[in-house]
Design a protein around this motif. Structure first.
Motif, PDB file in Angstrom:
ATOM      1  N   SER A   1       0.832  -1.200   0.000  1.00 20.55           N
ATOM      2  CA  SER A   1       0.000   0.000   0.000  1.00 20.55           C
ATOM      3  C   SER A   1       0.871   1.256   0.000  1.00 20.55           C
ATOM      4  O   SER A   1       2.068   1.188   0.312  1.00 20.55           O
TER       5      SER A   1
ATOM      6  N   ARG B   1       0.265  -0.169  -8.050  1.00 19.19           N
ATOM      7  CA  ARG B   1      -0.520  -0.762  -9.133  1.00 19.19           C
ATOM      8  C   ARG B   1      -0.944  -2.190  -8.789  1.00 19.19           C
ATOM      9  O   ARG B   1      -2.103  -2.569  -8.960  1.00 19.19           O
TER      10      ARG B   1
ATOM     11  N   HIS C   1      -1.104  -3.395  -5.863  1.00 22.57           N
ATOM     12  CA  HIS C   1      -2.004  -3.279  -4.712  1.00 22.57           C
ATOM     13  C   HIS C   1      -3.434  -3.002  -5.171  1.00 22.57           C
ATOM     14  O   HIS C   1      -4.385  -3.628  -4.661  1.00 22.57           O
ATOM     15  N   ARG C   2      -3.603  -2.098  -6.109  1.00 20.30           N
ATOM     16  CA  ARG C   2      -4.940  -1.755  -6.588  1.00 20.30           C
ATOM     17  C   ARG C   2      -5.604  -2.929  -7.286  1.00 20.30           C
ATOM     18  O   ARG C   2      -6.800  -3.185  -7.091  1.00 20.30           O
ATOM     19  N   VAL C   3      -4.846  -3.647  -8.097  1.00 23.59           N
ATOM     20  CA  VAL C   3      -5.411  -4.799  -8.811  1.00 23.59           C
ATOM     21  C   VAL C   3      -5.825  -5.887  -7.828  1.00 23.59           C
ATOM     22  O   VAL C   3      -6.940  -6.425  -7.901  1.00 23.59           O
TER      23      VAL C   3
ATOM     24  N   ALA D   1      -6.465  -5.594  -4.622  1.00 19.53           N
ATOM     25  CA  ALA D   1      -7.569  -5.110  -3.793  1.00 19.53           C
ATOM     26  C   ALA D   1      -8.890  -5.191  -4.558  1.00 19.53           C
ATOM     27  O   ALA D   1      -9.926  -5.549  -3.978  1.00 19.53           O
ATOM     28  N   ALA D   2      -8.867  -4.886  -5.852  1.00 16.38           N
ATOM     29  CA  ALA D   2     -10.087  -4.955  -6.657  1.00 16.38           C
ATOM     30  C   ALA D   2     -10.584  -6.389  -6.779  1.00 16.38           C
ATOM     31  O   ALA D   2     -11.791  -6.653  -6.699  1.00 16.38           O
ATOM     32  N   VAL D   3      -9.657  -7.330  -6.968  1.00 16.61           N
ATOM     33  CA  VAL D   3     -10.039  -8.746  -7.073  1.00 16.61           C
ATOM     34  C   VAL D   3     -10.648  -9.226  -5.759  1.00 16.61           C
ATOM     35  O   VAL D   3     -11.690  -9.903  -5.741  1.00 16.61           O
TER      36      VAL D   3
ATOM     37  N   ASN E   1     -12.051  -7.420  -3.421  1.00 13.90           N
ATOM     38  CA  ASN E   1     -13.354  -6.777  -3.230  1.00 13.90           C
ATOM     39  C   ASN E   1     -14.430  -7.422  -4.092  1.00 13.90           C
ATOM     40  O   ASN E   1     -15.591  -7.528  -3.680  1.00 13.90           O
ATOM     41  N   GLY E   2     -14.054  -7.844  -5.297  1.00 10.23           N
ATOM     42  CA  GLY E   2     -15.013  -8.499  -6.173  1.00 10.23           C
ATOM     43  C   GLY E   2     -15.535  -9.795  -5.588  1.00 10.23           C
ATOM     44  O   GLY E   2     -16.749 -10.055  -5.599  1.00 10.23           O
TER      45      GLY E   2
ATOM     46  N   ARG F   1      -9.184  -9.315   4.382  1.00  9.12           N
ATOM     47  CA  ARG F   1      -9.503  -7.926   4.680  1.00  9.12           C
ATOM     48  C   ARG F   1      -9.529  -7.670   6.187  1.00  9.12           C
ATOM     49  O   ARG F   1      -9.066  -6.627   6.664  1.00  9.12           O
TER      50      ARG F   1
END
Length: 217
Positions: free
Chosen positions: A42, A51, A53-55, A57-59, A61-62, A106
């Motif tokens: 982070s 980058r 981290h964002r990918v 985190a998105a997975v 969250n999905g 999380r």
């Protein structure tokens, strides 16, 4: 309930324990590394890979956003590929693990972020490497919160395992639907519900007790 039903209840209980237990182990083994990487990568972390981290985190969250029953059905082809079947205990372990891992990751991430940053800076000042900081600072300091989060994860998995009984996964949920709901036997449903409540209470008590012992040290 007849002796036969009590025997089936015993087998259903063992199936539920197997589903939740194995899935919980997988969730811990996969969730803690994910949580550690999310914290380290982070902005302001020890690795700083925004980058990635964002990918990631998105997975995560999905998968967290998907209702378990939808995820259970959507993963049927993958479950068949891994286990060779879409019914039974082992078929339920696959979606349970995939659902529980991001959820626990999380929660563990939140516990890791709550560690006093001054301790990390002190460890860096004396020349500790990243792995040493993770092993000797982050994880020990966050352990009570991680255990508390793991308790919540197991409780949610018990409920999900009962829901998996709707598609023939076995366990207490399957027994409640097959022998209780479909046969209009309220006694079976009441007994299964009582067993599930007892399991949740026992897990919650054990988790809270462990957290109190860790914080008292």
């Amino acid at each position: 309930m007849s002796p036969l039903m009590f025997e089936r209840l015993g087998f259903a209980f063992l199936d539920t324990v197997s589903m939740v237990g194995i899935s919980a182990i997988i969730a811990v083994l996969a969730g803690i590394p994910l949580a550690v990487f999310l914290v380290l990568s982070s902005p302001g972390g020890l690795i700083r890979a925004p980058r990635v981290h964002r990918v990631l985190a998105a997975v995560i969250n999905g998968f967290r956003a998907a209702p378990f029953i939808v995820l259970l059905v959507a993963l049927l082809p993958f479950t068949r590929l891994v286990t060779g079947t879409t019914i039974g205990v082992w078929a339920a372990i696959v979606p349970l693990s995939i659902s529980a891992t991001p959820f626990f990751a999380r929660i563990a991430e939140v516990s890791l972020r709550e560690v006093d940053h001054g301790l990390i800076e002190a460890a860096q000042a004396i020349g500790c490497r990243r792995w040493h900081i993770v092993r000797h600072v982050l994880l020990p300091e966050a352990l009570p919160g991680i255990i508390g989060g793991f308790t919540i994860t197991i409780v949610s998995m018990i409920g999900a395992s009962a829901m998996a009984g709707a598609v023939g996964a076995g366990g207490l949920g399957d027994m409640a639907i097959r022998y209780g709901y479909q046969r209009f036997d309220t006694t079976v449903m009441a007994v299964v519900l009582a067993v599930l409540i007892a399991m949740v209470c026992l897990v919650q008590f054990a988790g809270d007790y462990t957290v109190r012992r860790l914080r008292a040290r």
